[in-house]
Design a protein around this motif. Structure first.
Motif: not given
Length: 284
Positions: A172-179
């Motif tokens: 799971c990309p961390r960028e999605i959580e940060e967004a």
């Protein structure tokens, strides 16, 4: 044009060969279940006939009727199995999912050692844990309760949950959580609303296997419970073996009822189970 037709014919023959081979392998693995079901419809005399019959000559449902209405009704042991399976599945889900996420996302001392411990628990036989568990459960006085087999099964299902879900969380990309956090979600909000829906096949997989581990438990329930009213279906089958002999027709019917929930679960959730196992094996 002819060359393309030859290639398409070869591909069709190759596909047919693999389909027939796969069907043959499936029949080999399913034959014990087919024989179990057909034998449950036979009388004891026909079961022991020589040469044996494949299809029952006289269909009888006496074994199934006895399981539901007889002296040793299957309903009590089925309730025990369901309680143990659902409880173990719930505990492994509530503890294993956050543990897998935490191991993946946060820096933990000796992380590799923790993962190796989880992996070793899947390799060791359950019999090795019986003695220390028995002594522990004796001291905390939970023998002859539902809690003893539930906690015992959870010691297997929780590491399994962590090992299956960890690679999926890594994917799971961390960028999605940060967004999601930028849009107003907190850490828990991003976890529940974004991350968990992305690994839905893995969650279904661990729930299915957690339920099956609890449903199939024999050694823990039989060791920690001496009260026959608390025994699950896998242990209560011994009630059909008494001083009058083994009632094979009833045992076959009992076995069919025992495996039926497991078959239904994997038939209905096979898409998610296969997807979850494959996704969990991609990245380690």
């Amino acid at each position: 044009m002819k060359r393309k037709m030859r290639i398409s014919r070869k591909a069709a023959w190759r596909a047919a060969f693999w389909n027939i081979l796969g069907l043959g392998v499936a029949l080999v693995f399913l034959f014990p279940l087919i024989w179990l079901f057909l034998s449950s419809l036979k009388t004891d005399a026909e079961i022991f006939r020589n040469p044996p019959t494949f299809w029952p000559e006289t269909v009888t449902l006496k074994g199934y009727i006895e399981q539901l209405t007889g002296k040793y009704s299957i309903l009590v042991s089925a309730k025990n199995s369901l309680l143990i399976a659902v409880s173990a599945m719930t505990i492994s889900f509530l503890l294993g999912v956050p543990a897998a996420y935490g191991i993946t996302r946060y820096k933990i001392p000796c992380k590799r050692g923790v993962i190796m411990v989880f992996l070793m628990t899947q390799m060791l036989p359950a019999s090795l844990a019986l003695t220390p568990m028995f002594l522990t459960f004796t001291r905390i006085r939970i023998l002859n309760t539902y809690l003893a087999p539930i906690l015992s099964v959870s010691t297997i299902t929780i590491p399994f949950t962590v090992l299956v879900l960890r690679p999926m969380f890594m994917g799971c990309p961390r960028e999605i959580e940060e967004a999601a956090r930028i849009d107003g979600c907190g850490t828990l909000g991003a976890f529940f609303r974004v991350v968990l829906p992305m690994i839905k096949p893995g969650l279904v997989t661990v729930c299915c296997f957690g339920f099956v581990h609890g449903w199939n438990d024999l050694i823990f329930s039989y060791t920690f419970n001496s009260d026959s009213k608390l025994l699950p279906m896998t242990s209560a089958i011994y009630n059909l073996m008494n001083e009058y002999g083994v009632r094979w027709n009833y045992i076959m019917a009992y076995g069919c009822l025992l495996v039926l929930p497991v078959l239904l679960i994997f038939v209905l959730a096979q898409k998610y189970v296969v997807g979850g196992l494959v996704a969990g094996a991609v990245k380690g």
